[in-house]
Motif scaffolding. Sequence first.
Motif, PDB file in Angstrom:
ATOM      1  N   ALA A   1      45.569  18.199  50.019  1.00 52.43           N
ATOM      2  CA  ALA A   1      44.481  16.832  50.150  1.00 52.43           C
ATOM      3  C   ALA A   1      44.184  16.609  48.788  1.00 52.43           C
ATOM      4  N   LYS A   2      43.791  15.026  48.783  1.00 54.10           N
ATOM      5  CA  LYS A   2      43.363  14.502  47.485  1.00 54.10           C
ATOM      6  C   LYS A   2      42.333  14.721  46.947  1.00 54.10           C
ATOM      7  N   TYR A   3      41.247  14.921  47.996  1.00 54.59           N
ATOM      8  CA  TYR A   3      39.973  15.560  47.246  1.00 54.59           C
ATOM      9  C   TYR A   3      39.834  17.273  47.338  1.00 54.59           C
ATOM     10  N   SER A   4      39.184  17.731  46.610  1.00 56.96           N
ATOM     11  CA  SER A   4      38.634  18.975  46.649  1.00 56.96           C
ATOM     12  C   SER A   4      37.806  19.303  47.772  1.00 56.96           C
ATOM     13  N   PHE A   5      36.919  18.554  47.945  1.00 57.85           N
ATOM     14  CA  PHE A   5      35.732  18.684  49.012  1.00 57.85           C
ATOM     15  C   PHE A   5      35.702  17.300  49.708  1.00 57.85           C
ATOM     16  N   ASP A   6      34.929  17.051  50.962  1.00 58.38           N
ATOM     17  CA  ASP A   6      34.760  16.018  51.426  1.00 58.38           C
ATOM     18  C   ASP A   6      33.534  15.570  50.875  1.00 58.38           C
ATOM     19  N   VAL A   7      32.250  16.335  50.578  1.00 58.32           N
ATOM     20  CA  VAL A   7      31.162  15.935  50.118  1.00 58.32           C
ATOM     21  C   VAL A   7      30.707  17.027  49.217  1.00 58.32           C
ATOM     22  N   ILE A   8      30.113  16.290  47.968  1.00 56.65           N
ATOM     23  CA  ILE A   8      29.573  16.977  47.029  1.00 56.65           C
ATOM     24  C   ILE A   8      27.856  16.884  47.283  1.00 56.65           C
ATOM     25  N   ILE A   9      27.167  17.838  47.161  1.00 54.62           N
ATOM     26  CA  ILE A   9      25.465  17.829  47.144  1.00 54.62           C
ATOM     27  C   ILE A   9      25.050  18.120  45.690  1.00 54.62           C
ATOM     28  N   VAL A  10      24.212  17.312  45.147  1.00 51.23           N
ATOM     29  CA  VAL A  10      23.700  17.924  43.773  1.00 51.23           C
ATOM     30  C   VAL A  10      22.282  18.210  44.144  1.00 51.23           C
ATOM     31  N   GLY A  11      21.874  19.380  44.072  1.00 52.70           N
ATOM     32  CA  GLY A  11      20.611  19.872  44.276  1.00 52.70           C
ATOM     33  C   GLY A  11      20.251  20.702  45.645  1.00 52.70           C
ATOM     34  N   ALA A  12      19.596  21.903  45.347  1.00 52.25           N
ATOM     35  CA  ALA A  12      19.417  22.745  46.381  1.00 52.25           C
ATOM     36  C   ALA A  12      18.060  22.880  46.795  1.00 52.25           C
ATOM     37  N   LYS A 241      33.845  11.801  41.278  1.00 52.92           N
ATOM     38  CA  LYS A 241      34.180  12.976  40.493  1.00 52.92           C
ATOM     39  C   LYS A 241      32.893  13.612  39.867  1.00 52.92           C
ATOM     40  N   VAL A 242      32.522  14.741  39.765  1.00 54.01           N
ATOM     41  CA  VAL A 242      31.245  15.155  39.334  1.00 54.01           C
ATOM     42  C   VAL A 242      31.613  16.453  38.285  1.00 54.01           C
ATOM     43  N   GLY A 243      31.055  15.970  37.107  1.00 60.34           N
ATOM     44  CA  GLY A 243      31.273  16.870  36.076  1.00 60.34           C
ATOM     45  C   GLY A 243      29.966  17.880  35.610  1.00 60.34           C
ATOM     46  N   THR A 244      30.026  18.870  35.246  1.00 62.07           N
ATOM     47  CA  THR A 244      29.019  19.861  34.937  1.00 62.07           C
ATOM     48  C   THR A 244      28.891  20.081  33.342  1.00 62.07           C
ATOM     49  N   GLU A 245      27.748  20.944  32.891  1.00 58.81           N
ATOM     50  CA  GLU A 245      27.587  21.274  31.428  1.00 58.81           C
ATOM     51  C   GLU A 245      28.562  22.306  31.052  1.00 58.81           C
ATOM     52  N   GLY A 246      28.837  22.956  32.198  1.00 57.86           N
ATOM     53  CA  GLY A 246      30.104  24.103  31.727  1.00 57.86           C
ATOM     54  C   GLY A 246      31.439  23.519  31.537  1.00 57.86           C
ATOM     55  N   GLY A 247      31.602  22.059  31.834  1.00 59.24           N
ATOM     56  CA  GLY A 247      32.920  21.402  31.565  1.00 59.24           C
ATOM     57  C   GLY A 247      33.830  21.561  32.996  1.00 59.24           C
ATOM     58  N   LYS A 248      33.072  22.157  34.034  1.00 60.59           N
ATOM     59  CA  LYS A 248      33.869  21.954  35.298  1.00 60.59           C
ATOM     60  C   LYS A 248      33.860  20.709  36.011  1.00 60.59           C
ATOM     61  N   SER A 249      34.679  20.578  36.912  1.00 58.67           N
ATOM     62  CA  SER A 249      34.613  19.118  37.415  1.00 58.67           C
ATOM     63  C   SER A 249      35.054  19.284  38.829  1.00 58.67           C
ATOM     64  N   TYR A 250      34.413  18.619  39.756  1.00 62.05           N
ATOM     65  CA  TYR A 250      34.414  18.612  41.356  1.00 62.05           C
ATOM     66  C   TYR A 250      34.801  17.096  41.857  1.00 62.05           C
ATOM     67  N   LYS A 251      35.897  17.017  42.615  1.00 60.22           N
ATOM     68  CA  LYS A 251      36.111  15.512  43.321  1.00 60.22           C
ATOM     69  C   LYS A 251      35.876  15.672  44.707  1.00 60.22           C
ATOM     70  N   ALA A 252      35.682  14.589  45.243  1.00 58.35           N
ATOM     71  CA  ALA A 252      35.082  14.577  46.652  1.00 58.35           C
ATOM     72  C   ALA A 252      35.285  13.106  47.154  1.00 58.35           C
ATOM     73  N   LYS A 253      35.091  12.943  48.373  1.00 60.89           N
ATOM     74  CA  LYS A 253      35.177  11.580  48.919  1.00 60.89           C
ATOM     75  C   LYS A 253      33.788  11.032  48.639  1.00 60.89           C
ATOM     76  N   TYR A 254      32.445  11.885  48.911  1.00 67.15           N
ATOM     77  CA  TYR A 254      31.092  11.527  48.635  1.00 67.15           C
ATOM     78  C   TYR A 254      30.464  12.255  47.888  1.00 67.15           C
ATOM     79  N   VAL A 255      29.185  11.785  47.466  1.00 71.91           N
ATOM     80  CA  VAL A 255      28.428  12.800  46.794  1.00 71.91           C
ATOM     81  C   VAL A 255      26.980  12.312  47.224  1.00 71.91           C
ATOM     82  N   ILE A 256      26.155  13.311  47.365  1.00 71.76           N
ATOM     83  CA  ILE A 256      24.790  12.874  47.640  1.00 71.76           C
ATOM     84  C   ILE A 256      23.864  13.629  46.396  1.00 71.76           C
ATOM     85  N   VAL A 257      23.130  12.754  45.845  1.00 68.29           N
ATOM     86  CA  VAL A 257      22.169  13.248  44.684  1.00 68.29           C
ATOM     87  C   VAL A 257      20.957  13.258  45.383  1.00 68.29           C
TER      88      VAL A 257
END
Length: 466
Positions: A1-12, A241-257
Motif C-alpha cells: 500500500a502507498k500509505y501506512s494507514f488510512d487515518v491518523i488521529i492525533v490525541g486520545a 505525513k505526521v512527524g513526532t518529537e522522537g523523529g518517527k513519521s507516519y503516513k496516511a490518507k487522512y489525519v484528524i487533529v
Amino acid sequence: AKYSFDVIIVGAGMAGIMAANTLSEAGIDDFVILEATDRIGGRMREADFAGKRIELGANWVEGVNETTTNPIWELANKHKLRMFYSNFDNLSSNIYTQDGHFANKLGDIYMKKLDDSSEWIESLGIKKSQSNSADISVFTAQRIYGKVPSTPVEMVLDYYNYDYEFAEPPRVTSLKNTQPNPTFHNFGDSNFLVADQRGYSYLVQKLAEEFLDSKDGVITDPRLKLNTVVNNIRYSKNGVKVGTEGGKSYKAKYVIVTVSLGVLQSGLIKFIPPFPDWKIEALSEFDMAVYTKIFLKFPYKFWPSNGPLTEFMLYADEHRGYYPVWQHLENEYPGANVMFVTVTDDESRRIEQQPPNETIEEVHEVLKNMFGPSVPKPIDILVPKWFSNRFFGGSFSNWPIGVESYEFERIQAPLKGALYFSGEHTHEHYNGYVHGAYYSGIDAANRLLACKKEGKCIDEVPQAPP
Ligand code: FAD
C-alpha cells in the motif's frame, strides 16, 4: 500500500477516541492514534489526593434533566459512575465576605436580583440571535439592563453566574452564543459531580475498549501509541505525513487533529503548508480559557456540613475573582477533610506560577476572613497546571465577543480533504464541555467518511451569510 494507514488521529481524549470509535463502526480499522501523554482521557484526568482519587479536569456531567438526554449522562449511567447532584439552591445563605458570614436575608435579595438580571440577559440573547443582529458581550447586556455588579457580594454572584461556567469574565463572553447556554437549554440545568475512584476518564476507557484490544482494563492494541508527541503535519490532497518529537513519521490518507485550541494556538505542531490566513485568524480569535480547582486537605473539618445545602460557598472579596467559589467534599468523601476552591483566568495563571506554600498562605488568610481566626492551615495542596502544560494550554474554550458563526466554522473546516479538526473547541453549541468533545469526534469522523466513501470532500472557506 502507498500509505501506512488510512487515518491518523492525533490525541486520545474524548474527541479522538470517539472519532476512532465512529470510524471503526463504519468498518475502517486501519488507523493509528498518536497521544502525547502516557494515558488516554486528555482533560478528563484524575489524581490521588488525600487518599482519594479526585478530578483535576472535567468533574461534572453538565446538562441533565431535560427531555433531550446528554450522551455523557447516558454513558455515565451505563457504567454506573458514582455521581452526586450539585445543589446550588441554598447558595444565598452561604455567602461570606472579608468580615465573615453574610446576612441570609440580604443574600436572598441579591440572589433574586441576579436571577432577574440573568433572565433578562438570556431573553436579550435570544432576541439578538433571532433578529440576526450583531453580537455584544454579556457585560454590555448588563449595562443595557442598567445594573452592573459593583459591590463585592454582587461581584461574587456575578462571578458564580458567568466566570464559574465560562472561565472568563462577562466583559469577554459573547451574549449570542452563551445566553442561553445551549447545554442547559437543550439537556436541562442540573449538574452531577463525578466522584468515582475509577475516574471520570473511565468513560473514555470504556469507549476505547469497544474497538481497541485490551486485557484486564489495559489497552494493548498497537494502534494506540502513547508518549508520542506530534510536532509536524504535512498535508495535501494526496495524503498526510505526521512527524513526532522522537523523529518517527507516519503516513496516511487522512489525519484528524483533536488537540486543544490552546495547543493549536501555541504552534507546538508545525503544519506544512502553513494554515491559510482565514484559518489562523479564526483559531487566534477564539479563546482558550483557564479554570483551576485548587484542592486542599485540612487536619479536621471546620466548615458547616449538614447535608448537600452547605456544599457550595462564595467568598466576596473586594478583588473580583479572588478565591471566590468554595466546595467541600464532605458528601462525596466523608472524613477526608477536603475542600476545593475554583479560580479562573488571570488568577489561574498567577497561582499556577507561584510556589504552593504561598498559595496556602493566601488561602489561609481568606478562610480566616470567612470562618474566623482559629481556622487551621491546609496540610496539603494540589494546584493543577492546565495553562502551563504544553499539551493543553488552558482548560476549555470560551466563545468571545466578536466571533460570528461562519468564523467559528472556519476553526473546524477541513483542509485539502485530508486534514480534519475535532475537539471540544470545534463544536458550535457545546464547546467547552465533555459532550461537545464527544459529538465533535463523531462529526469529524463523519465528514471524513463522506469524503472517503462518497467523494464529498470539503475544501472550502466558510463564508459570511449574504
Ligand atoms: P483533550 O481532552 O485535550 O484531548 C486531546 C488530547 O491530545 C490530549 O490527550 C492531549 O494529551 C493530546 N495532545 C495534545 N498535544 C498533542 C501532540 N502534540 N501530539 C499528540 N497528542 C497531543 N467539561 C464538562 O463537561 N464538565 C466539566 O465539569 C468540565 N470541567 C472542566 C474543568 C477543567 C479544569 C478542565 C481542564 C476541563 C473541564 N471540562 C469540563 C471540559 C472537558 O474536559 C473538555 O471539553 C474535554 O475533555 C475535551 O476533550 P478533547 O478530546 O476535545 O480534548
